[in-house]
Design a protein around this motif. Structure first.
Motif, PDB file in Angstrom:
ATOM      1  N   THR A  25     -31.322  -4.281  22.984  1.00 51.07           N
ATOM      2  CA  THR A  25     -31.468  -2.935  22.443  1.00 51.07           C
ATOM      3  C   THR A  25     -30.090  -2.294  22.367  1.00 51.07           C
ATOM      4  O   THR A  25     -29.179  -2.665  23.102  1.00 51.07           O
ATOM      5  CB  THR A  25     -32.427  -2.076  23.293  1.00 51.07           C
ATOM      6  N   VAL A  26     -29.939  -1.363  21.472  1.00 50.48           N
ATOM      7  CA  VAL A  26     -28.674  -0.658  21.300  1.00 50.48           C
ATOM      8  C   VAL A  26     -28.928   0.817  21.544  1.00 50.48           C
ATOM      9  O   VAL A  26     -29.887   1.387  21.029  1.00 50.48           O
ATOM     10  CB  VAL A  26     -28.105  -0.870  19.875  1.00 50.48           C
ATOM     11  N   LEU A  27     -28.086   1.411  22.352  1.00 57.79           N
ATOM     12  CA  LEU A  27     -28.175   2.847  22.609  1.00 57.79           C
ATOM     13  C   LEU A  27     -26.928   3.518  22.070  1.00 57.79           C
ATOM     14  O   LEU A  27     -25.814   3.014  22.237  1.00 57.79           O
ATOM     15  CB  LEU A  27     -28.301   3.119  24.110  1.00 57.79           C
ATOM     16  N   TYR A  28     -27.098   4.644  21.426  1.00 58.50           N
ATOM     17  CA  TYR A  28     -25.978   5.413  20.893  1.00 58.50           C
ATOM     18  C   TYR A  28     -25.798   6.670  21.731  1.00 58.50           C
ATOM     19  O   TYR A  28     -26.775   7.298  22.135  1.00 58.50           O
ATOM     20  CB  TYR A  28     -26.243   5.810  19.441  1.00 58.50           C
ATOM     21  N   ARG A  36     -31.759   6.236  20.802  1.00 55.65           N
ATOM     22  CA  ARG A  36     -32.148   4.830  20.587  1.00 55.65           C
ATOM     23  C   ARG A  36     -31.904   4.436  19.144  1.00 55.65           C
ATOM     24  O   ARG A  36     -31.973   5.261  18.245  1.00 55.65           O
ATOM     25  CB  ARG A  36     -33.625   4.633  20.906  1.00 55.65           C
ATOM     26  N   GLU A  37     -31.679   3.170  18.951  1.00 57.54           N
ATOM     27  CA  GLU A  37     -31.544   2.624  17.605  1.00 57.54           C
ATOM     28  C   GLU A  37     -32.932   2.463  17.004  1.00 57.54           C
ATOM     29  O   GLU A  37     -33.874   2.060  17.684  1.00 57.54           O
ATOM     30  CB  GLU A  37     -30.835   1.276  17.679  1.00 57.54           C
ATOM     31  N   ASP A  38     -33.088   2.784  15.733  1.00 57.68           N
ATOM     32  CA  ASP A  38     -34.393   2.695  15.077  1.00 57.68           C
ATOM     33  C   ASP A  38     -34.792   1.258  14.742  1.00 57.68           C
ATOM     34  O   ASP A  38     -35.958   0.953  14.581  1.00 57.68           O
ATOM     35  CB  ASP A  38     -34.410   3.526  13.789  1.00 57.68           C
ATOM     36  N   ARG A  39     -33.826   0.386  14.642  1.00 59.59           N
ATOM     37  CA  ARG A  39     -34.093  -0.998  14.247  1.00 59.59           C
ATOM     38  C   ARG A  39     -34.755  -1.777  15.382  1.00 59.59           C
ATOM     39  O   ARG A  39     -34.375  -1.650  16.536  1.00 59.59           O
ATOM     40  CB  ARG A  39     -32.761  -1.650  13.873  1.00 59.59           C
ATOM     41  N   ARG A  41     -35.533  -5.396  17.114  1.00 62.44           N
ATOM     42  CA  ARG A  41     -34.906  -6.716  17.180  1.00 62.44           C
ATOM     43  C   ARG A  41     -35.881  -7.700  17.819  1.00 62.44           C
ATOM     44  O   ARG A  41     -36.522  -7.371  18.813  1.00 62.44           O
ATOM     45  CB  ARG A  41     -33.628  -6.649  18.013  1.00 62.44           C
TER      46      ARG A  41
END
Length: 68
Positions: A25-28, A36-39, A41
């Motif tokens: 997961t990617v956090l901004y 949170r990233e909307d994409r 994975r």
């Protein structure tokens, strides 16, 4: 019914419980707030023998479905 997974790199075949799984997961960070990233994975499956990771489905599957 037990399904088996085969590593595309070394050919190791085994039940799902023998493999490792990584959820990415990617956090901004924006203005001291975590977004949170909307994409979405897919899960990365890691082979216990060669330790290489692979996807069971294409990471671009949902993008292609939206375009089609």
């Amino acid at each position: 019914m037990v399904r088996e997974i085969t590593c595309p790199y070394c050919g190791f075949t085994g039940p799902p419980k023998e493999f490792y799984y990584m959820y990415e997961t990617v956090l901004y960070l924006a203005d001291h707030e975590v977004l949170r990233e909307d994409r979405e994975r897919p899960v990365l499956v890691i082979c216990p023998r060669c330790r290489k990771g692979f996807f069971l489905e294409s990471p671009y599957k949902k993008v292609v479905e939206k375009i089609s």
